[in-house]
Design a protein around this motif. Sequence first.
Motif, PDB file in Angstrom:
ATOM      1  N   LEU A 139       0.973  -1.229   0.029  1.00 23.08           N
ATOM      2  CA  LEU A 139       0.082   0.192  -0.018  1.00 23.08           C
ATOM      3  C   LEU A 139       0.819   1.316  -0.025  1.00 23.08           C
ATOM      4  O   LEU A 139       1.003   1.992   1.020  1.00 23.08           O
ATOM      5  CB  LEU A 139      -0.787  -0.032   1.118  1.00 23.08           C
ATOM      6  N   GLY A 140       1.849   1.687  -1.100  1.00 26.89           N
ATOM      7  CA  GLY A 140       2.397   2.540  -1.351  1.00 26.89           C
ATOM      8  C   GLY A 140       3.578   2.290  -0.315  1.00 26.89           C
ATOM      9  O   GLY A 140       4.137   1.163  -0.098  1.00 26.89           O
ATOM     10  N   ASP A 141       4.047   3.337   0.557  1.00 25.69           N
ATOM     11  CA  ASP A 141       5.333   2.957   1.601  1.00 25.69           C
ATOM     12  C   ASP A 141       4.482   3.098   2.803  1.00 25.69           C
ATOM     13  O   ASP A 141       5.275   3.106   3.773  1.00 25.69           O
ATOM     14  CB  ASP A 141       6.243   4.207   1.479  1.00 25.69           C
ATOM     15  N   LYS A 142       3.393   2.938   2.952  1.00 23.06           N
ATOM     16  CA  LYS A 142       2.661   2.886   4.209  1.00 23.06           C
ATOM     17  C   LYS A 142       2.401   1.638   4.985  1.00 23.06           C
ATOM     18  O   LYS A 142       2.731   1.406   6.271  1.00 23.06           O
ATOM     19  CB  LYS A 142       1.239   3.441   4.173  1.00 23.06           C
ATOM     20  N   ASP A 143       2.280   0.641   4.208  1.00 25.46           N
ATOM     21  CA  ASP A 143       2.198  -0.838   5.003  1.00 25.46           C
ATOM     22  C   ASP A 143       2.227  -1.958   3.683  1.00 25.46           C
ATOM     23  O   ASP A 143       1.868  -1.797   2.555  1.00 25.46           O
ATOM     24  CB  ASP A 143       0.837  -0.864   5.615  1.00 25.46           C
ATOM     25  N   THR A 144       2.233  -3.193   4.343  1.00 24.97           N
ATOM     26  CA  THR A 144       2.446  -4.348   3.437  1.00 24.97           C
ATOM     27  C   THR A 144       1.547  -5.411   3.995  1.00 24.97           C
ATOM     28  O   THR A 144       1.585  -5.611   5.160  1.00 24.97           O
ATOM     29  CB  THR A 144       3.735  -4.848   3.184  1.00 24.97           C
ATOM     30  N   ILE A 145       0.576  -6.078   3.213  1.00 24.19           N
ATOM     31  CA  ILE A 145      -0.363  -7.106   3.862  1.00 24.19           C
ATOM     32  C   ILE A 145      -0.033  -8.232   2.873  1.00 24.19           C
ATOM     33  O   ILE A 145       0.414  -8.069   1.675  1.00 24.19           O
ATOM     34  CB  ILE A 145      -1.487  -6.565   4.042  1.00 24.19           C
ATOM     35  N   TYR A 146      -0.651  -9.303   3.339  1.00 30.95           N
ATOM     36  CA  TYR A 146      -0.423 -10.689   2.491  1.00 30.95           C
ATOM     37  C   TYR A 146      -1.775 -11.201   2.568  1.00 30.95           C
ATOM     38  O   TYR A 146      -2.588 -10.990   3.644  1.00 30.95           O
ATOM     39  CB  TYR A 146       0.496 -11.875   3.381  1.00 30.95           C
ATOM     40  N   VAL A 147      -2.548 -11.613   1.319  1.00 35.28           N
ATOM     41  CA  VAL A 147      -3.743 -11.698   1.196  1.00 35.28           C
ATOM     42  C   VAL A 147      -3.969 -13.142   0.620  1.00 35.28           C
ATOM     43  O   VAL A 147      -3.124 -13.561  -0.244  1.00 35.28           O
ATOM     44  CB  VAL A 147      -4.669 -11.088   0.540  1.00 35.28           C
ATOM     45  N   ILE A 217     -10.188  -8.386   5.205  1.00 31.65           N
ATOM     46  CA  ILE A 217      -9.348  -7.202   4.488  1.00 31.65           C
ATOM     47  C   ILE A 217     -10.227  -5.988   4.812  1.00 31.65           C
ATOM     48  O   ILE A 217      -9.490  -4.963   5.204  1.00 31.65           O
ATOM     49  CB  ILE A 217      -9.309  -7.539   3.165  1.00 31.65           C
ATOM     50  N   ILE A 218     -11.381  -5.881   4.740  1.00 33.31           N
ATOM     51  CA  ILE A 218     -12.369  -4.692   5.033  1.00 33.31           C
ATOM     52  C   ILE A 218     -11.934  -4.241   6.364  1.00 33.31           C
ATOM     53  O   ILE A 218     -11.947  -2.931   6.482  1.00 33.31           O
ATOM     54  CB  ILE A 218     -13.759  -4.784   4.666  1.00 33.31           C
ATOM     55  N   MET A 219     -12.076  -5.035   7.307  1.00 35.69           N
ATOM     56  CA  MET A 219     -11.613  -4.395   8.507  1.00 35.69           C
ATOM     57  C   MET A 219     -10.495  -3.779   8.817  1.00 35.69           C
ATOM     58  O   MET A 219     -10.287  -2.781   9.461  1.00 35.69           O
ATOM     59  CB  MET A 219     -11.931  -5.664   9.704  1.00 35.69           C
ATOM     60  N   TYR A 220      -9.518  -4.327   8.120  1.00 31.69           N
ATOM     61  CA  TYR A 220      -8.176  -3.755   8.164  1.00 31.69           C
ATOM     62  C   TYR A 220      -8.045  -2.580   7.553  1.00 31.69           C
ATOM     63  O   TYR A 220      -7.544  -1.531   8.046  1.00 31.69           O
ATOM     64  CB  TYR A 220      -7.102  -4.853   7.400  1.00 31.69           C
ATOM     65  N   LEU A 221      -8.681  -2.417   6.284  1.00 31.99           N
ATOM     66  CA  LEU A 221      -8.607  -1.041   5.407  1.00 31.99           C
ATOM     67  C   LEU A 221      -9.446  -0.159   6.522  1.00 31.99           C
ATOM     68  O   LEU A 221      -8.871   1.024   6.311  1.00 31.99           O
ATOM     69  CB  LEU A 221      -9.283  -1.307   4.118  1.00 31.99           C
ATOM     70  N   CYS A 222     -10.383  -0.412   7.007  1.00 31.64           N
ATOM     71  CA  CYS A 222     -11.036   0.500   8.037  1.00 31.64           C
ATOM     72  C   CYS A 222     -10.284   1.113   9.262  1.00 31.64           C
ATOM     73  O   CYS A 222     -10.372   2.102   9.684  1.00 31.64           O
ATOM     74  CB  CYS A 222     -12.510   0.211   8.203  1.00 31.64           C
ATOM     75  N   TYR A 223      -9.736  -0.135  10.076  1.00 32.99           N
ATOM     76  CA  TYR A 223      -9.358   0.264  11.209  1.00 32.99           C
ATOM     77  C   TYR A 223      -8.038  -0.422  11.519  1.00 32.99           C
ATOM     78  O   TYR A 223      -7.403  -0.328  12.793  1.00 32.99           O
ATOM     79  CB  TYR A 223     -10.368  -0.734  12.323  1.00 32.99           C
ATOM     80  N   GLY A 224      -7.346  -0.831  10.461  1.00 38.41           N
ATOM     81  CA  GLY A 224      -5.731  -1.210  11.029  1.00 38.41           C
ATOM     82  C   GLY A 224      -5.928  -2.667  11.237  1.00 38.41           C
ATOM     83  O   GLY A 224      -6.720  -3.374  11.313  1.00 38.41           O
ATOM     84  N   ARG A 225      -4.826  -2.718  11.711  1.00 38.46           N
ATOM     85  CA  ARG A 225      -4.425  -4.494  12.465  1.00 38.46           C
ATOM     86  C   ARG A 225      -5.058  -4.508  13.612  1.00 38.46           C
ATOM     87  O   ARG A 225      -4.842  -3.572  14.462  1.00 38.46           O
ATOM     88  CB  ARG A 225      -3.136  -4.708  12.350  1.00 38.46           C
ATOM     89  N   ASP A 226      -5.473  -5.662  13.928  1.00 36.02           N
ATOM     90  CA  ASP A 226      -6.089  -6.284  15.104  1.00 36.02           C
ATOM     91  C   ASP A 226      -7.108  -5.257  15.652  1.00 36.02           C
ATOM     92  O   ASP A 226      -6.803  -4.702  16.990  1.00 36.02           O
ATOM     93  CB  ASP A 226      -5.042  -6.484  16.360  1.00 36.02           C
ATOM     94  N   PRO A 227      -7.997  -4.821  15.062  1.00 37.46           N
ATOM     95  CA  PRO A 227      -9.061  -3.911  15.640  1.00 37.46           C
ATOM     96  C   PRO A 227      -9.759  -4.093  16.901  1.00 37.46           C
ATOM     97  O   PRO A 227     -10.115  -5.482  16.681  1.00 37.46           O
ATOM     98  CB  PRO A 227      -9.840  -3.334  14.541  1.00 37.46           C
ATOM     99  N   GLN A 228     -10.134  -3.479  17.687  1.00 35.37           N
ATOM    100  CA  GLN A 228     -10.918  -3.798  18.919  1.00 35.37           C
ATOM    101  C   GLN A 228     -12.205  -2.890  18.609  1.00 35.37           C
ATOM    102  O   GLN A 228     -12.075  -1.652  19.220  1.00 35.37           O
ATOM    103  CB  GLN A 228     -10.219  -3.839  20.158  1.00 35.37           C
ATOM    104  N   LEU A 229     -13.231  -3.209  18.236  1.00 34.98           N
ATOM    105  CA  LEU A 229     -14.341  -2.234  17.699  1.00 34.98           C
ATOM    106  C   LEU A 229     -14.978  -1.802  19.260  1.00 34.98           C
ATOM    107  O   LEU A 229     -15.255  -2.606  20.242  1.00 34.98           O
ATOM    108  CB  LEU A 229     -15.404  -3.093  17.106  1.00 34.98           C
ATOM    109  N   LYS A 230     -15.403  -0.477  19.383  1.00 40.99           N
ATOM    110  CA  LYS A 230     -15.803   0.038  20.389  1.00 40.99           C
ATOM    111  C   LYS A 230     -17.282   0.734  20.081  1.00 40.99           C
ATOM    112  O   LYS A 230     -17.499   1.305  18.896  1.00 40.99           O
ATOM    113  CB  LYS A 230     -15.084   1.498  20.781  1.00 40.99           C
TER     114      LYS A 230
END
Length: 500
Positions: A139-147, A217-230
Amino acid sequence: MKAKTPILICLALILSVLLAYSLREQNITNAKVTMSDETSLVSQKIVGMYDTPVEITRLFYKGELIGVVKDESILETTRERTYHDKYERDFPDTGISYNQDIYFYKEKTYVNYEDRDKEIGDYLYDNDLFLVDVYKISLGDKDTIYVKNLDDFKNALRKFVLNFISEETFIKLENREEIISLTTYGEQEINVSLEDTITSVKSSAPSEEIFTNENEIIMYLCYGRDPQLKYYSVQDFDTIEGVAKKFGMTPQQLVIINDKLNGVNQFIYSGMELNVTYFNCAINVIVEKEKFVSEVVYQPAKKYETDPTMAAGQVIVLTKGRDGKKNTLYQEIYVNGVLTSYKQKSTTIVVPPVQEVVRIGAAPDSTYIDTGEKNFRLPVDNCYVMCGYGCYYGHRGTDFANQYEPYGKIYACESGVVTHNSYQWDMGWFYCIDHGDGFWFRYLHMSHKGPIPVGTTVIRSQYIGDIGMTGSATAPHVHIDIFIGGLNGNRVNPCTVLPC
């Protein structure tokens, strides 16, 4: 001398054979000593020496020797066994490769090592030293993920982008259809793009680092890694702006992540459950919009002429003043649903403003402020109603905000006299202005103390201060209260008096 030569030659041959045998025995001894000092993760001994060198494979993990592999077929057998037992169910139709910290070193040696190929294979299996063949997304120089599946990422990215742009416009842009610039009032989306370039390549990764489905993947795109919804339960008097401010978000972001919300001005009721998880996107979606609007061109300040031939105090309106109109086309840029910049693409005067000209008898009175009927204007430019009269219990005014300049200027809605210029804990910095004919206005939550002293006359459209969020305000705006007959008179809905 000649007779001795064959004898000497035989002696030399015998000595050389003995020396060679002695050196061979010494090499074996030295090799055994060396191996006994060498440690490996799988215990392995020397069992002899070869007459000719053979090829072996030394297997290392993170710089440590696992062991010496004699038959490399065990490696392929172990890989197939690991895939079948541990990965085939979750990652069908793919492959696995060795962990990036595994490496092989081939060499030829006379040393005969103990055959521990099965134990070495079991070590690889038991410690799961394998990676799954997947796709690496940069994702540019911001992050790398594996799918696991490239289509899952494409579908998730599409759904994520559709948080910020209508599907109808998105399909038009996908099909490269031309979007015609607006010529009638309204707004439309005209383009969407991503701030960073996204690339994908085949790669491998540990199973625990892989996004295995579209929802992950959608959760990651919205909230980043390991999100804890509030979640937050709405209380009495809450507004969307206030809830968003409380959890470090913009009102637009709060609306985006809650399907039950349709806009920032929506009424929310006590007990409503809202997702208030901080919106932490790894991707910035840039949406370009057009807005074609009709705007007021405010008339210049009234012009006063004196006529000594007229009786003092007599008033004649020579030219009736009026506001004009203009059509303006704006270009707006939104990043992840938040307006970040704008520019005027074009503007056309449709109805020119007219300056009011008044003739008064004798010398003009410096406190003379009004002739004719009232003509109230909105208190800010680029105005929208953030929270209307009664948008929550006890809200008996109207909140006006400047869409393009959140901390822009505040203007007098009509000519009048300043009666209060002060601060109060809930109202913040505020004015009260007597606009005549019984209309008293309060302008609340200014950014600082206003520059107009009490007792001063102001004229319509005069700058009186700046938008702020002092007092109990949770977002920059000016709250307007309107009273008829003084501050103790009847309070009315400002949008029945102002051109909301």
